[in-house]
Scaffold this active site. Structure first.
Site, PDB file in Angstrom:
ATOM      1  N   ARG A  95       0.824  -1.215   0.000  1.00 19.17           N
ATOM      2  CA  ARG A  95       0.000   0.000   0.000  1.00 19.17           C
ATOM      3  C   ARG A  95       0.861   1.270   0.000  1.00 19.17           C
ATOM      4  O   ARG A  95       0.510   2.261   0.655  1.00 19.17           O
ATOM      5  CB  ARG A  95      -0.934   0.049   1.217  1.00 19.17           C
ATOM      6  CG  ARG A  95      -1.977  -1.029   1.243  1.00 19.17           C
ATOM      7  CD  ARG A  95      -3.292  -0.514   0.668  1.00 19.17           C
ATOM      8  NE  ARG A  95      -4.274  -1.581   0.676  1.00 19.17           N
ATOM      9  CZ  ARG A  95      -5.282  -1.661   1.536  1.00 19.17           C
ATOM     10  NH1 ARG A  95      -5.478  -0.717   2.422  1.00 19.17           N
ATOM     11  NH2 ARG A  95      -6.114  -2.668   1.480  1.00 19.17           N
ATOM     12  N   ARG A 153      -3.459   6.427   1.513  1.00 16.63           N
ATOM     13  CA  ARG A 153      -3.974   7.608   2.218  1.00 16.63           C
ATOM     14  C   ARG A 153      -3.004   8.298   3.165  1.00 16.63           C
ATOM     15  O   ARG A 153      -3.295   9.391   3.638  1.00 16.63           O
ATOM     16  CB  ARG A 153      -5.246   7.217   2.982  1.00 16.63           C
ATOM     17  CG  ARG A 153      -6.437   7.036   2.075  1.00 16.63           C
ATOM     18  CD  ARG A 153      -7.604   6.418   2.811  1.00 16.63           C
ATOM     19  NE  ARG A 153      -7.239   5.072   3.241  1.00 16.63           N
ATOM     20  CZ  ARG A 153      -8.073   4.224   3.834  1.00 16.63           C
ATOM     21  NH1 ARG A 153      -9.305   4.600   4.127  1.00 16.63           N
ATOM     22  NH2 ARG A 153      -7.673   3.023   4.172  1.00 16.63           N
ATOM     23  N   ARG A 174      -7.242  11.410  -5.266  1.00 11.47           N
ATOM     24  CA  ARG A 174      -8.498  10.682  -5.015  1.00 11.47           C
ATOM     25  C   ARG A 174      -9.680  11.637  -4.966  1.00 11.47           C
ATOM     26  O   ARG A 174     -10.752  11.341  -5.500  1.00 11.47           O
ATOM     27  CB  ARG A 174      -8.365   9.925  -3.711  1.00 11.47           C
ATOM     28  CG  ARG A 174      -9.435   8.879  -3.577  1.00 11.47           C
ATOM     29  CD  ARG A 174      -9.488   8.375  -2.178  1.00 11.47           C
ATOM     30  NE  ARG A 174     -10.847   8.560  -1.740  1.00 11.47           N
ATOM     31  CZ  ARG A 174     -11.367   8.013  -0.681  1.00 11.47           C
ATOM     32  NH1 ARG A 174     -10.651   7.283   0.090  1.00 11.47           N
ATOM     33  NH2 ARG A 174     -12.615   8.215  -0.372  1.00 11.47           N
ATOM     34  N   ASP A 186      -7.036  -2.555  -7.038  1.00 13.76           N
ATOM     35  CA  ASP A 186      -7.523  -3.229  -5.842  1.00 13.76           C
ATOM     36  C   ASP A 186      -7.814  -4.681  -6.166  1.00 13.76           C
ATOM     37  O   ASP A 186      -8.054  -5.026  -7.326  1.00 13.76           O
ATOM     38  CB  ASP A 186      -8.795  -2.560  -5.306  1.00 13.76           C
ATOM     39  CG  ASP A 186      -9.029  -2.952  -3.866  1.00 13.76           C
ATOM     40  OD1 ASP A 186      -8.360  -2.398  -2.976  1.00 13.76           O
ATOM     41  OD2 ASP A 186      -9.849  -3.862  -3.627  1.00 13.76           O
ATOM     42  N   TYR A 230     -14.915 -11.959   0.418  1.00 11.19           N
ATOM     43  CA  TYR A 230     -15.654 -10.710   0.179  1.00 11.19           C
ATOM     44  C   TYR A 230     -16.931 -10.957  -0.611  1.00 11.19           C
ATOM     45  O   TYR A 230     -17.965 -10.328  -0.373  1.00 11.19           O
ATOM     46  CB  TYR A 230     -14.771  -9.701  -0.551  1.00 11.19           C
ATOM     47  CG  TYR A 230     -13.698  -9.108   0.333  1.00 11.19           C
ATOM     48  CD1 TYR A 230     -14.015  -8.109   1.253  1.00 11.19           C
ATOM     49  CD2 TYR A 230     -12.381  -9.536   0.267  1.00 11.19           C
ATOM     50  CE1 TYR A 230     -13.044  -7.565   2.081  1.00 11.19           C
ATOM     51  CE2 TYR A 230     -11.399  -9.002   1.094  1.00 11.19           C
ATOM     52  CZ  TYR A 230     -11.740  -8.018   1.991  1.00 11.19           C
ATOM     53  OH  TYR A 230     -10.781  -7.483   2.809  1.00 11.19           O
TER      54      TYR A 230
HETATM   55  O1  CP3 Z   1       0.122  -1.651  -2.475  1.00 11.92           O
HETATM   56  C1  CP3 Z   1      -0.270  -0.734  -3.224  1.00 11.92           C
HETATM   57  O2  CP3 Z   1       0.109   0.455  -3.124  1.00 11.92           O
HETATM   58  C2  CP3 Z   1      -1.208  -1.086  -4.372  1.00 11.92           C
HETATM   59  C3  CP3 Z   1      -2.561  -0.832  -4.167  1.00 11.92           C
HETATM   60  C4  CP3 Z   1      -3.460  -1.781  -3.381  1.00 11.92           C
HETATM   61  C5  CP3 Z   1      -4.689  -1.330  -2.850  1.00 11.92           C
HETATM   62  N1  CP3 Z   1      -5.360  -2.406  -2.365  1.00 11.92           N
HETATM   63  C6  CP3 Z   1      -5.147   0.059  -2.859  1.00 11.92           C
HETATM   64  C7  CP3 Z   1      -6.200   0.465  -1.909  1.00 11.92           C
HETATM   65  C8  CP3 Z   1      -3.368  -3.159  -3.138  1.00 11.92           C
HETATM   66  C9  CP3 Z   1      -2.255  -4.128  -3.450  1.00 11.92           C
HETATM   67  C10 CP3 Z   1      -4.600  -3.536  -2.505  1.00 11.92           C
HETATM   68  C11 CP3 Z   1      -4.932  -4.924  -2.141  1.00 11.92           C
HETATM   69  C12 CP3 Z   1      -6.104  -5.190  -1.292  1.00 11.92           C
HETATM   70  N2  CP3 Z   1      -7.331  -4.608  -1.328  1.00 11.92           N
HETATM   71  C13 CP3 Z   1      -6.151  -6.226  -0.319  1.00 11.92           C
HETATM   72  C14 CP3 Z   1      -5.045  -7.202  -0.030  1.00 11.92           C
HETATM   73  C15 CP3 Z   1      -3.977  -6.598   0.779  1.00 11.92           C
HETATM   74  C16 CP3 Z   1      -4.339  -6.379   2.215  1.00 11.92           C
HETATM   75  O3  CP3 Z   1      -4.346  -5.207   2.614  1.00 11.92           O
HETATM   76  O4  CP3 Z   1      -4.581  -7.359   2.906  1.00 11.92           O
HETATM   77  C17 CP3 Z   1      -7.426  -6.202   0.260  1.00 11.92           C
HETATM   78  C18 CP3 Z   1      -7.943  -7.099   1.356  1.00 11.92           C
HETATM   79  C19 CP3 Z   1      -8.170  -5.187  -0.403  1.00 11.92           C
HETATM   80  C20 CP3 Z   1      -9.602  -4.840  -0.200  1.00 11.92           C
HETATM   81  C21 CP3 Z   1      -9.735  -3.463   0.259  1.00 11.92           C
HETATM   82  N3  CP3 Z   1      -9.504  -2.363  -0.541  1.00 11.92           N
HETATM   83  C22 CP3 Z   1     -10.122  -3.010   1.537  1.00 11.92           C
HETATM   84  C23 CP3 Z   1     -10.454  -3.908   2.704  1.00 11.92           C
HETATM   85  C24 CP3 Z   1     -10.117  -1.601   1.470  1.00 11.92           C
HETATM   86  C25 CP3 Z   1     -10.522  -0.638   2.546  1.00 11.92           C
HETATM   87  C26 CP3 Z   1      -9.303  -0.498   3.410  1.00 11.92           C
HETATM   88  C27 CP3 Z   1      -9.375   0.679   4.321  1.00 11.92           C
HETATM   89  O5  CP3 Z   1      -8.348   0.803   5.011  1.00 11.92           O
HETATM   90  O6  CP3 Z   1     -10.350   1.437   4.315  1.00 11.92           O
HETATM   91  C28 CP3 Z   1      -9.688  -1.221   0.195  1.00 11.92           C
HETATM   92  C29 CP3 Z   1      -9.507   0.168  -0.318  1.00 11.92           C
HETATM   93  C30 CP3 Z   1      -8.127   0.533  -0.760  1.00 11.92           C
HETATM   94  N4  CP3 Z   1      -7.375  -0.198  -1.631  1.00 11.92           N
HETATM   95  C31 CP3 Z   1      -7.426   1.729  -0.456  1.00 11.92           C
HETATM   96  C32 CP3 Z   1      -6.233   1.696  -1.180  1.00 11.92           C
HETATM   97  C33 CP3 Z   1      -5.156   2.756  -1.249  1.00 11.92           C
HETATM   98  C34 CP3 Z   1      -7.951   2.854   0.417  1.00 11.92           C
HETATM   99  C35 CP3 Z   1      -9.051   3.457  -0.373  1.00 11.92           C
HETATM  100  C36 CP3 Z   1      -9.271   4.911  -0.171  1.00 11.92           C
HETATM  101  O7  CP3 Z   1      -8.584   5.711  -0.840  1.00 11.92           O
HETATM  102  O8  CP3 Z   1     -10.144   5.240   0.625  1.00 11.92           O
END
Ligand code: CP3
Length: 348
Positions: free
Chosen positions: A25, A29, A38, A75, A152
């Site tokens: 990640r 944020r 965003r 994502d 999910y």
């Molecule tokens: O690593 C990177 O920079 C690449 C981008 C990336 C994102 N999601 C961006 C993201 C990657 C590799 C993911 C994978 C992802 N997404 C996983 C597996 C990795 C892990 O964290 O276990 C999972 C379970 C998800 C599903 C997901 N997407 C969730 C549960 C959420 C909400 C998380 C939260 O903290 O609110 C997301 C949203 C998400 N994906 C964000 C980002 C930067 C935050 C979204 C926002 O801008 O509000």
């Protein structure tokens, strides 16, 4: 061809002058510039579906820190969204599906999306990011594991106990296997398309496999990741990383599925992990993301502890044990990246 191929070499357990580092990640944020982009996009999904903005945010952490890789901004939930489940993100609550998979009829309707059509926006982003990177750094592509996607899809969002999913697993394992079979084919096609579009490494994120029993993990998560990895074996020059959060206990089994590297969360001693996997795979990890809330001195000391635990020689990719927290101060990330580069030289 790559100006900095340290990551690829480390994943293939070849000698490197220092330990490469990237951060799960790394575009997110905790970076004010990410929040700006965003906001301009309107929502997280609008950001994900705009290749130009994906390119912009992928490059943001690279402009700040001397990272050794870029990771595609996207994502894991793009696949179930492309299956028609209707993904949206609820502010402060995470992902939600409008049409979760519940009944046998829902399951019968599931089909793997065509990545070059329904997920074209991801492939366009890969292509644009590769162009913008100008062969400076490798680009990592990724997918959720078949099991984590199923979590999910069945729960309809995040869950504290995965009650719906586990009820299905123990009462109708045949139905869960059907979902996993569709997901497995979808993930394989998706990663193959990402590779064709230009990603140079692929990673499977199995965020929820660690919530299973040992036997259920093997049957419902690991077996399907093995199928994906085996199906991609023809892409010889593209290292494959498998990360099961909470999977430390099953490390030997994970290392045996044909992947090049195993990601570790922070609960495991990486030295012990290395002894257990011998020289079969590279290891990626595994600093506790909470270390980044400490002072720069503590961050360096904890980074050194991980480097020393892994020990001398190739095969280590430095990373956090899970995604970086949104409450992290970017200055602390700079201390980590520079610290790993400086301190790791004595181990090579
Ligand atoms: O690593 C990177 O920079 C690449 C981008 C990336 C994102 N999601 C961006 C993201 C990657 C590799 C993911 C994978 C992802 N997404 C996983 C597996 C990795 C892990 O964290 O276990 C999972 C379970 C998800 C599903 C997901 N997407 C969730 C549960 C959420 C909400 C998380 C939260 O903290 O609110 C997301 C949203 C998400 N994906 C964000 C980002 C930067 C935050 C979204 C926002 O801008 O509000």
């Amino acid at each position: 061809m790559l100006k900095n191929d340290t990551l690829i070499r480390a994943l293939l357990r070849q000698p490197t002058p220092y330990t490469p580092i990237w951060i799960m990640r790394q575009a997110g944020r905790y970076l004010p510039e990410y929040n700006d982009t965003r906001a301009r996009a309107g929502s997280f999904m609008q950001l994900c579906t705009r290749p130009d903005l994906c390119t912009e945010v992928t490059l943001q952490p690279l402009a700040r820190f001397k990272l050794d890789a870029a990771i595609l901004f996207s994502d894991i939930l793009t696949i179930p969204d492309a299956m028609g489940l209707g993904l949206h993100f609820v502010e402060g609550e995470g992902p939600r599906f409008e049409r979760p998979v519940h009944s046998e009829a829902d399951i019968a309707r599931l089909h793997p999306p065509d990545p070059d059509r329904e997920l074209r926006y991801v492939m366009d982003a890969v292509w644009q990011i590769r162009r913008a990177l100008k062969n400076e750094l490798p680009l990592i592509g990724f997918s959720g594991s078949p099991f984590t996607l199923a979590c999910y899809m069945v729960e309809g969002g995040a869950s504290a106990d995965f009650r719906t999913l586990k009820t299905l697993l123990y009462s109708r394992p045949d139905l869960l296997h059907r979902i996993l079979d569709v997901n497995c084919r979808a993930v394989t096609a998706y990663l193959a398309s990402q590779i064709e579009a230009g990603v140079q490494v692929v990673m499977l994120f199995d965020t929820w496999g660690g919530t299973l029993s040992a036997a259920a993990y093997r049957e419902f998560s690991l077996a399907y990741m093995q199928r994906v990895i085996e199906a991609l074996a023809g892409y010889r020059g593209v290292p494959k990383i498998v990360f099961t959060k909470g999977g430390g206990l099953w490390l030997d089994d994970i290392a045996a599925i044909g992947c090049d590297a195993v990601g570790l969360d922070w609960t495991m001693d990486i030295g012990e992990a290395r002894r257990r996997t011998g020289s079969r795979v590279a290891l990626q990890g595994n600093l506790d993301p909470a270390v980044l809330f400490a002072s720069p001195e503590t961050i360096r000391a904890e980074a050194r502890r991980v480097l020393a635990a892994y020990g001398k020689g190739p095969g280590h990719v430095f990373n956090l044990g899970h995604g970086i927290s949104q409450f992290t101060d970017p200055e602390r990330v700079a201390a980590l990246v520079d610290g790993v580069h400086e301190l790791s030289r004595e181990f090579h």
